[in-house]
Write an enzyme that holds these catalytic residues in place. Structure first.
Site, PDB file in Angstrom:
ATOM      1  N   GLU A  80       0.822  -1.206   0.000  1.00  0.00           N
ATOM      2  CA  GLU A  80       0.000   0.000   0.000  1.00  0.00           C
ATOM      3  C   GLU A  80       0.862   1.264   0.000  1.00  0.00           C
ATOM      4  OE1 GLU A  80      -3.143   0.033  -0.363  1.00  0.00           O
ATOM      5  OE2 GLU A  80      -3.717  -2.054   0.088  1.00  0.00           O
ATOM      6  N   ARG A  90     -17.847  -1.144   8.080  1.00  0.00           N
ATOM      7  CA  ARG A  90     -19.103  -1.558   7.459  1.00  0.00           C
ATOM      8  C   ARG A  90     -19.581  -2.900   7.986  1.00  0.00           C
ATOM      9  NH1 ARG A  90     -16.230   0.793   3.199  1.00  0.00           N
ATOM     10  NH2 ARG A  90     -15.245  -1.218   2.780  1.00  0.00           N
ATOM     11  N   CYS A 142      -7.114  -2.776   8.764  1.00  0.00           N
ATOM     12  CA  CYS A 142      -5.805  -2.777   8.093  1.00  0.00           C
ATOM     13  C   CYS A 142      -5.306  -1.344   7.940  1.00  0.00           C
ATOM     14  CB  CYS A 142      -5.916  -3.438   6.722  1.00  0.00           C
ATOM     15  SG  CYS A 142      -6.162  -5.226   6.769  1.00  0.00           S
ATOM     16  N   HIS A 161      -1.162  -5.879   1.683  1.00  0.00           N
ATOM     17  CA  HIS A 161      -2.355  -6.716   1.644  1.00  0.00           C
ATOM     18  C   HIS A 161      -2.052  -7.994   0.863  1.00  0.00           C
ATOM     19  CE1 HIS A 161      -5.343  -3.484   2.858  1.00  0.00           C
ATOM     20  NE2 HIS A 161      -5.753  -4.560   3.504  1.00  0.00           N
TER      21      HIS A 161
END
Length: 215
Positions: A80, A90, A142, A161
Site C-alpha cells: 500500500e 461496514r 488494516c 495486503h
C-alpha cells in the site's frame, strides 16, 4: 536489524486469516541478509488493533515494521502507498462494534508509506509472486493499523495486503477493503504468500539498514 511483521486474527466469522497464517510461517525464519524477524498477531477490534501494534513496537524495539492484512477482493500481493485518516467499519469487528466513518485521529488526511511500495512490489515479483502497488488500503482495521504505524511511530513502516487464501474452501469476506469487489479466489497459496513476505522483509531490511542505528 530487527523487523516487526504483524498479521491479524480471523474475523467476520472466518476461521482463518491469510495474514496471520502467513506471518506465523515467518516466525523464527531468518531473511537472506541476516535480519531478525519478530512477529505479532493483532486483534480485529477498533479498541485493540492499534494498541497491540504499539505494544509490539515497545516490546521488540524493531528497526522497521511490515504490517500485513488480507483483502478478499484481490488476487495479487499489494503493498500500500497510503494510510488514510479514516476509520469505517461496514462490518462488525470481533467485539461486535460497527464504526461510522470518521477520522482516526487529528492530523492530515493521509500519510505515505515510509517504504516505497513500488520497490516492494518489484521484489515480490522477482520472487515469482504476482504483486502490484495499491493506492487504497480501505478504511477498516488494516488501514487503521497502517495509520497507527505512521502516525504514532517514526519507524520505516509498510503495509502489505495479501489475498484471502484459505487452506480449505474460499473466503466469504472481502468487501471491507474493496467494497466494489466480491470475495475473489486467488491462485496463490500460503507458501506463495510466505515467499512474497520474505522478499518484502528482505527488501525493507536492505532499504532501511543504512538509516537506522543498531539497538
Amino acid at each position: 536489524m530487527k523487523i516487526l511483521v504483524t498479521g491479524f486474527e480471523p474475523f467476520g466469522g472466518e476461521t482463518e486469516n491469510a495474514s496471520g497464517i502467513t506471518v506465523d510461517m515467518l516466525r523464527d525464519l531468518t531473511p537472506p541478509d541476516g535480519a531478525r524477524i519478530v512477529t505479532a498477531i493483532l486483534p480485529v477490534t477498533w479498541s485493540g488493533a492499534g494498541a497491540a501494534l504499539l505494544r509490539a513496537v515497545e516490546e521488540h524495539r524493531p528497526d522497521a515494521v511490515v504490517a500485513v492484512g488480507e483483502a478478499g477482493g484481490r488476487t495479487a500481493v499489494t503493498p500500500e502507498r497510503w494510510a488514510k485518516n479514516l476509520g469505517h467499519g461496514r462490518i462488525p469487528d470481533n467485539d461486535g462494534a460497527i464504526r461510522d466513518a470518521a477520522p482516526l485521529t487529528e492530523g492530515p488526511e493521509r500519510r505515505e508509506s515510509r517504504v516505497d511500495p513500488a520497490t516492494l512490489a518489484r521484489a515480490i515479483q522477482d520472487s515469482g509472486v504476482p504483486a502490484e502497488v495499491s493506492d487504497d488500503a480501505g478504511a477498516f482495521l488494516c488501514n487503521a493499523v497502517f495509520w497507527t504505524a505512521l502516525h504514532r511511530t517514526d519507524l520505516p513502516a509498510a503495509f502489505i495486503h495479501v489475498p484471502a487464501v484459505r487452506s480449505r474452501g474460499s473466503a466469504r469476506i472481502g468487501d471491507e477493503t474493496d467494497p466494489d469487489h466480491a470475495p475473489t479466489d486467488s491462485a496463490l497459496s500460503s507458501d506463495d504468500l510466505a515467499v512474497a513476505l520474505m522478499a518484502a522483509v528482505n527488501t525493507v531490511a536492505q532499504e532501511t539498514r543504512p538509516s537506522r542505528h543498531d539497538r
